[in-house]
Design a protein around this motif. Sequence first.
Motif, PDB file in Angstrom:
ATOM      1  N   TYR A  66     -50.173 -14.479  25.282  1.00  0.00           N
ATOM      2  CA  TYR A  66     -49.994 -15.349  24.104  1.00  0.00           C
ATOM      3  C   TYR A  66     -48.584 -15.231  23.515  1.00  0.00           C
ATOM      4  O   TYR A  66     -48.273 -15.879  22.526  1.00  0.00           O
ATOM      5  CB  TYR A  66     -51.025 -15.011  23.025  1.00  0.00           C
ATOM      6  N   VAL A  67     -47.758 -14.386  24.097  1.00  0.00           N
ATOM      7  CA  VAL A  67     -46.397 -14.179  23.575  1.00  0.00           C
ATOM      8  C   VAL A  67     -45.417 -15.003  24.398  1.00  0.00           C
ATOM      9  O   VAL A  67     -45.384 -14.897  25.625  1.00  0.00           O
ATOM     10  CB  VAL A  67     -46.019 -12.681  23.628  1.00  0.00           C
ATOM     11  N   HIS A  68     -44.612 -15.828  23.717  1.00  0.00           N
ATOM     12  CA  HIS A  68     -43.697 -16.728  24.422  1.00  0.00           C
ATOM     13  C   HIS A  68     -42.250 -16.437  24.042  1.00  0.00           C
ATOM     14  O   HIS A  68     -41.976 -15.769  23.033  1.00  0.00           O
ATOM     15  CB  HIS A  68     -44.064 -18.189  24.106  1.00  0.00           C
ATOM     16  N   ASP A  69     -41.344 -16.998  24.871  1.00  0.00           N
ATOM     17  CA  ASP A  69     -39.915 -16.758  24.686  1.00  0.00           C
ATOM     18  C   ASP A  69     -39.492 -17.143  23.261  1.00  0.00           C
ATOM     19  O   ASP A  69     -39.899 -18.193  22.749  1.00  0.00           O
ATOM     20  CB  ASP A  69     -39.149 -17.608  25.712  1.00  0.00           C
ATOM     21  N   GLY A  70     -38.687 -16.304  22.642  1.00  0.00           N
ATOM     22  CA  GLY A  70     -38.172 -16.601  21.305  1.00  0.00           C
ATOM     23  C   GLY A  70     -39.083 -16.125  20.175  1.00  0.00           C
ATOM     24  O   GLY A  70     -38.732 -16.252  19.005  1.00  0.00           O
ATOM     25  N   TYR A  71     -40.250 -15.578  20.507  1.00  0.00           N
ATOM     26  CA  TYR A  71     -41.208 -15.181  19.465  1.00  0.00           C
ATOM     27  C   TYR A  71     -40.753 -13.916  18.720  1.00  0.00           C
ATOM     28  O   TYR A  71     -40.147 -13.009  19.300  1.00  0.00           O
ATOM     29  CB  TYR A  71     -42.569 -14.877  20.090  1.00  0.00           C
ATOM     30  N   LEU A  72     -41.122 -13.882  17.451  1.00  0.00           N
ATOM     31  CA  LEU A  72     -41.073 -12.660  16.663  1.00  0.00           C
ATOM     32  C   LEU A  72     -42.499 -12.100  16.671  1.00  0.00           C
ATOM     33  O   LEU A  72     -43.446 -12.798  16.276  1.00  0.00           O
ATOM     34  CB  LEU A  72     -40.613 -13.000  15.248  1.00  0.00           C
ATOM     35  N   VAL A  73     -42.637 -10.865  17.144  1.00  0.00           N
ATOM     36  CA  VAL A  73     -43.975 -10.324  17.434  1.00  0.00           C
ATOM     37  C   VAL A  73     -44.271  -9.093  16.567  1.00  0.00           C
ATOM     38  O   VAL A  73     -43.518  -8.108  16.597  1.00  0.00           O
ATOM     39  CB  VAL A  73     -44.077  -9.919  18.932  1.00  0.00           C
ATOM     40  N   GLY A  74     -45.347  -9.140  15.814  1.00  0.00           N
ATOM     41  CA  GLY A  74     -45.818  -7.970  15.076  1.00  0.00           C
ATOM     42  C   GLY A  74     -46.530  -7.041  16.038  1.00  0.00           C
ATOM     43  O   GLY A  74     -47.360  -7.489  16.838  1.00  0.00           O
ATOM     44  N   LEU A  75     -46.173  -5.761  15.973  1.00  0.00           N
ATOM     45  CA  LEU A  75     -46.740  -4.777  16.903  1.00  0.00           C
ATOM     46  C   LEU A  75     -47.581  -3.789  16.108  1.00  0.00           C
ATOM     47  O   LEU A  75     -47.051  -3.064  15.254  1.00  0.00           O
ATOM     48  CB  LEU A  75     -45.613  -4.044  17.634  1.00  0.00           C
ATOM     49  N   GLY A  76     -48.889  -3.793  16.353  1.00  0.00           N
ATOM     50  CA  GLY A  76     -49.803  -2.913  15.616  1.00  0.00           C
ATOM     51  C   GLY A  76     -49.628  -1.463  16.025  1.00  0.00           C
ATOM     52  O   GLY A  76     -48.566  -1.058  16.502  1.00  0.00           O
ATOM     53  N   THR A  77     -50.681  -0.698  15.844  1.00  0.00           N
ATOM     54  CA  THR A  77     -50.622   0.746  16.117  1.00  0.00           C
ATOM     55  C   THR A  77     -51.910   1.169  16.822  1.00  0.00           C
ATOM     56  O   THR A  77     -52.967   0.594  16.561  1.00  0.00           O
ATOM     57  CB  THR A  77     -50.458   1.515  14.791  1.00  0.00           C
TER      58      THR A  77
ATOM     59  N   LYS B 270     -38.420 -10.406  19.616  1.00  0.00           N
ATOM     60  CA  LYS B 270     -38.092  -9.273  18.749  1.00  0.00           C
ATOM     61  C   LYS B 270     -39.395  -8.771  18.150  1.00  0.00           C
ATOM     62  O   LYS B 270     -40.313  -9.568  17.913  1.00  0.00           O
ATOM     63  CB  LYS B 270     -37.122  -9.703  17.657  1.00  0.00           C
ATOM     64  N   GLY B 271     -39.454  -7.473  17.897  1.00  0.00           N
ATOM     65  CA  GLY B 271     -40.694  -6.891  17.399  1.00  0.00           C
ATOM     66  C   GLY B 271     -40.576  -6.385  15.976  1.00  0.00           C
ATOM     67  O   GLY B 271     -39.490  -6.018  15.517  1.00  0.00           O
ATOM     68  N   VAL B 272     -41.712  -6.383  15.275  1.00  0.00           N
ATOM     69  CA  VAL B 272     -41.816  -5.735  13.966  1.00  0.00           C
ATOM     70  C   VAL B 272     -42.907  -4.670  14.112  1.00  0.00           C
ATOM     71  O   VAL B 272     -44.093  -5.012  14.234  1.00  0.00           O
ATOM     72  CB  VAL B 272     -42.199  -6.743  12.857  1.00  0.00           C
ATOM     73  N   PRO B 273     -42.528  -3.382  14.155  1.00  0.00           N
ATOM     74  CA  PRO B 273     -43.529  -2.335  14.394  1.00  0.00           C
ATOM     75  C   PRO B 273     -44.246  -1.939  13.104  1.00  0.00           C
ATOM     76  O   PRO B 273     -43.664  -1.996  12.020  1.00  0.00           O
ATOM     77  CB  PRO B 273     -42.680  -1.176  14.909  1.00  0.00           C
TER      78      PRO B 273
ATOM     79  N   GLY C 289     -37.692  -1.063  25.681  1.00  0.00           N
ATOM     80  CA  GLY C 289     -36.641  -2.086  25.684  1.00  0.00           C
ATOM     81  C   GLY C 289     -36.901  -3.275  24.766  1.00  0.00           C
ATOM     82  O   GLY C 289     -36.174  -4.268  24.820  1.00  0.00           O
ATOM     83  N   ILE C 290     -37.933  -3.188  23.903  1.00  0.00           N
ATOM     84  CA  ILE C 290     -38.197  -4.298  22.976  1.00  0.00           C
ATOM     85  C   ILE C 290     -37.289  -4.142  21.753  1.00  0.00           C
ATOM     86  O   ILE C 290     -37.364  -3.127  21.049  1.00  0.00           O
ATOM     87  CB  ILE C 290     -39.675  -4.322  22.518  1.00  0.00           C
ATOM     88  N   PRO C 291     -36.411  -5.143  21.469  1.00  0.00           N
ATOM     89  CA  PRO C 291     -35.576  -5.027  20.270  1.00  0.00           C
ATOM     90  C   PRO C 291     -36.428  -5.193  19.002  1.00  0.00           C
ATOM     91  O   PRO C 291     -37.378  -5.988  18.992  1.00  0.00           O
ATOM     92  CB  PRO C 291     -34.579  -6.194  20.403  1.00  0.00           C
ATOM     93  N   LEU C 292     -36.066  -4.444  17.965  1.00  0.00           N
ATOM     94  CA  LEU C 292     -36.870  -4.451  16.732  1.00  0.00           C
ATOM     95  C   LEU C 292     -36.068  -4.976  15.556  1.00  0.00           C
ATOM     96  O   LEU C 292     -34.856  -4.787  15.483  1.00  0.00           O
ATOM     97  CB  LEU C 292     -37.330  -3.021  16.418  1.00  0.00           C
ATOM     98  N   LEU C 293     -36.748  -5.615  14.627  1.00  0.00           N
ATOM     99  CA  LEU C 293     -36.110  -6.041  13.378  1.00  0.00           C
ATOM    100  C   LEU C 293     -36.147  -4.890  12.381  1.00  0.00           C
ATOM    101  O   LEU C 293     -37.040  -4.040  12.443  1.00  0.00           O
ATOM    102  CB  LEU C 293     -36.863  -7.235  12.785  1.00  0.00           C
ATOM    103  N   PRO C 294     -35.199  -4.862  11.443  1.00  0.00           N
ATOM    104  CA  PRO C 294     -35.223  -3.800  10.430  1.00  0.00           C
ATOM    105  C   PRO C 294     -36.494  -3.907   9.572  1.00  0.00           C
ATOM    106  O   PRO C 294     -37.047  -4.994   9.402  1.00  0.00           O
ATOM    107  CB  PRO C 294     -33.995  -4.081   9.574  1.00  0.00           C
ATOM    108  N   ASP C 295     -36.917  -2.742   9.024  1.00  0.00           N
ATOM    109  CA  ASP C 295     -38.127  -2.695   8.175  1.00  0.00           C
ATOM    110  C   ASP C 295     -38.023  -3.631   6.977  1.00  0.00           C
ATOM    111  O   ASP C 295     -38.988  -4.265   6.578  1.00  0.00           O
ATOM    112  CB  ASP C 295     -38.310  -1.275   7.624  1.00  0.00           C
ATOM    113  N   GLN C 296     -36.799  -3.661   6.386  1.00  0.00           N
ATOM    114  CA  GLN C 296     -36.677  -4.424   5.144  1.00  0.00           C
ATOM    115  C   GLN C 296     -36.058  -5.779   5.432  1.00  0.00           C
ATOM    116  O   GLN C 296     -34.883  -6.005   5.214  1.00  0.00           O
ATOM    117  CB  GLN C 296     -35.881  -3.628   4.122  1.00  0.00           C
ATOM    118  N   ASP C 297     -36.879  -6.660   5.977  1.00  0.00           N
ATOM    119  CA  ASP C 297     -36.429  -7.976   6.377  1.00  0.00           C
ATOM    120  C   ASP C 297     -37.516  -8.966   5.964  1.00  0.00           C
ATOM    121  O   ASP C 297     -38.644  -8.563   5.680  1.00  0.00           O
ATOM    122  CB  ASP C 297     -36.244  -7.987   7.906  1.00  0.00           C
TER     123      ASP C 297
END
Length: 236
Positions: free
Chosen positions: A21-32, A54-57, A70-78
């Motif tokens: 379900y993840v496609h090119d260009g997506y911003l992806v929330g990554l659970g735990t 890009k991921g948001v962990p 190798g998944i690039p991440l966005l900063p926490d405060q964004d």
Amino acid sequence: MNSPSDIDTLKRRAAAAAVEYVHDGYLVGLGTGSTVGHVVRALGERVRAGLRIKGVPTSQETAELAKSTGIPLLPDQDAWPIDVTIDGADQVDPQLNLIKGGGGALLREKIVAAASKQLIIVVDATKRVPVLGGPCPLPIEVVRFGWPNTARRIEALGGKVALRERDGRVFTTESGHYILDCRWDRIEDPAALEMQLNRIPGVVESGLFVGRTTILIAGTPQGVEVQKAGRQRGSV
Ligand code: 5RP
């Protein structure tokens, strides 16, 4: 099929289906959690093959795993307009309401879920239950100040409360709070309980995720079952 390695196979199956379900260009929330661990590793493989995301962990554990794959991440405060979040759960009811927070990341998980267009939940099929509660405690994140008073108010709502400990010490979340693991025999009305809990001073967030799941993917011995919100099980 109930040994830990069998269960892990079911988790891996659900994870493999979810990353489609993840496609090119997506911003992806990554659970735990362990199921999300399979998701992150599978997404990392796709990133190394050229997928641009890009991921948001939702936890330090997930952030470290994502970086190592190798998944690039966005900063926490964004401000994140997240396309899809993939996360696990401790229990799922037929309406796709959830108990989450077994790993203690429920606060960040709920913030990320609320910022997402879609929330895909990945579980092994043993997590599906007719009614939330019973053997699975509901984690409730509370401010440390005056926590026994907060616990008493939760008990007044019928929950049996235990302060979470790990390795003989009180468990503290990444946001610096405590977790109360609270047992209800049956949570008949998760929406009402979530609202009642959120009104208690000292409660930061509960692990009840009501009406947030878009798609459930459950790994089963036969393959995967996919259920979309608002549909009956098996009717997708
Ligand atoms: C962490 C969570 C997890 O998603 C939940 O505990 C499920 O974990 P696992 O995939 O290891 O069974 O809510 O806060």
